[in-house]
Design an enzyme around this catalytic site. Sequence first.
Site, PDB file in Angstrom:
ATOM      1  N   ASP A 115      12.923  14.419 109.475  1.00  0.00           N
ATOM      2  CA  ASP A 115      12.298  13.291 110.164  1.00  0.00           C
ATOM      3  C   ASP A 115      12.092  12.162 109.163  1.00  0.00           C
ATOM      4  O   ASP A 115      11.305  12.288 108.217  1.00  0.00           O
ATOM      5  CB  ASP A 115      10.954  13.707 110.766  1.00  0.00           C
ATOM      6  CG  ASP A 115      11.108  14.725 111.878  1.00  0.00           C
ATOM      7  OD1 ASP A 115      12.171  14.739 112.530  1.00  0.00           O
ATOM      8  OD2 ASP A 115      10.173  15.505 112.102  1.00  0.00           O
ATOM      9  N   CYS A 127       8.938  22.052 115.732  1.00  0.00           N
ATOM     10  CA  CYS A 127       7.826  21.923 114.789  1.00  0.00           C
ATOM     11  C   CYS A 127       8.357  22.188 113.394  1.00  0.00           C
ATOM     12  O   CYS A 127       8.980  23.221 113.158  1.00  0.00           O
ATOM     13  CB  CYS A 127       6.709  22.916 115.116  1.00  0.00           C
ATOM     14  SG  CYS A 127       5.367  22.910 113.889  1.00  0.00           S
ATOM     15  N   TYR A 173       6.097   5.486 122.422  1.00  0.00           N
ATOM     16  CA  TYR A 173       6.773   6.331 121.441  1.00  0.00           C
ATOM     17  C   TYR A 173       8.074   5.688 120.981  1.00  0.00           C
ATOM     18  O   TYR A 173       8.395   5.685 119.792  1.00  0.00           O
ATOM     19  CB  TYR A 173       7.034   7.698 122.066  1.00  0.00           C
ATOM     20  CG  TYR A 173       7.704   8.696 121.151  1.00  0.00           C
ATOM     21  CD1 TYR A 173       7.025   9.221 120.055  1.00  0.00           C
ATOM     22  CD2 TYR A 173       9.005   9.133 121.390  1.00  0.00           C
ATOM     23  CE1 TYR A 173       7.626  10.149 119.214  1.00  0.00           C
ATOM     24  CE2 TYR A 173       9.613  10.061 120.559  1.00  0.00           C
ATOM     25  CZ  TYR A 173       8.920  10.566 119.472  1.00  0.00           C
ATOM     26  OH  TYR A 173       9.511  11.482 118.648  1.00  0.00           O
ATOM     27  N   TYR A 197       6.619   8.537 109.949  1.00  0.00           N
ATOM     28  CA  TYR A 197       6.391   9.907 109.483  1.00  0.00           C
ATOM     29  C   TYR A 197       5.694   9.944 108.131  1.00  0.00           C
ATOM     30  O   TYR A 197       5.659  10.989 107.480  1.00  0.00           O
ATOM     31  CB  TYR A 197       7.727  10.652 109.393  1.00  0.00           C
ATOM     32  CG  TYR A 197       8.438  10.771 110.718  1.00  0.00           C
ATOM     33  CD1 TYR A 197       7.860  11.453 111.785  1.00  0.00           C
ATOM     34  CD2 TYR A 197       9.692  10.183 110.921  1.00  0.00           C
ATOM     35  CE1 TYR A 197       8.510  11.561 113.006  1.00  0.00           C
ATOM     36  CE2 TYR A 197      10.350  10.286 112.134  1.00  0.00           C
ATOM     37  CZ  TYR A 197       9.751  10.977 113.174  1.00  0.00           C
ATOM     38  OH  TYR A 197      10.393  11.075 114.378  1.00  0.00           O
TER      39      TYR A 197
END
Length: 231
Positions: free
Chosen positions: A132, A202, A85, A137
């Site tokens: 983000d 989220c 990640y 993304y």
Amino acid sequence: MLFGRSKSELITEENALPGRAQPLPVAARHTVLDTPLTGPWPEGYETAVFGMGCFWGAERIFWRIPGVYSTSVGYAGGYTPNATYEEVCSGLTGHAEVAMVVYDPAKVSYETLLKAFWENHDPTTLNRQGNDRGTQYRSVIYTTSDAQAATAKASLEAFQPVVTNAGLGAITTQIQPLGEYYYAEDYHQQYLSPSKNPNGYCNHGPNGLSCPIGIGNVPAQTSVEVPGAAH
């Protein structure tokens, strides 16, 4: 220095991180659906892969759709094998954060999955979803068959006039054949499940637009909403 480069620009293969030979370990079973996380899949089932920003919320959108057998999160579209990640977030792998969806086409159509994809993120912001930012993304559809590619392109063409009429710009979503899919670390899998982080971060939710494709299990003029998701 590579670490000083803009994360809004895709890395080239020769400058990408080398990665590793061994896959990152993940659990055997899906936390929510209690199905295999890495296969094997039942005969006749198909896979679809979508990048729509942070993969936590993206995965939850799809595991809630009837007919979906399994989901996972991972990295695709780049060069670094079995990236971590942290490596993906550095912008030095070329990968996008993606959700893989395994589904029974007798129960849910690919068009329905596309409808959920288009209606639950902003496909007009290049390399960004909300706050983000970075190439990981980016909005992208990775296809696993010629039929998926044709359907995905048709859905983009159908959705662009809706987006334009809403006063938004051109769709930036890429549609590409899926290369290698690398599973993300186990703690990312089903991150927003009730047993892990049900109230975790989220930024996905209905964008207020209706994609005129996917009339199978979801009415064509009804958004595919995600109960309990942050908006």
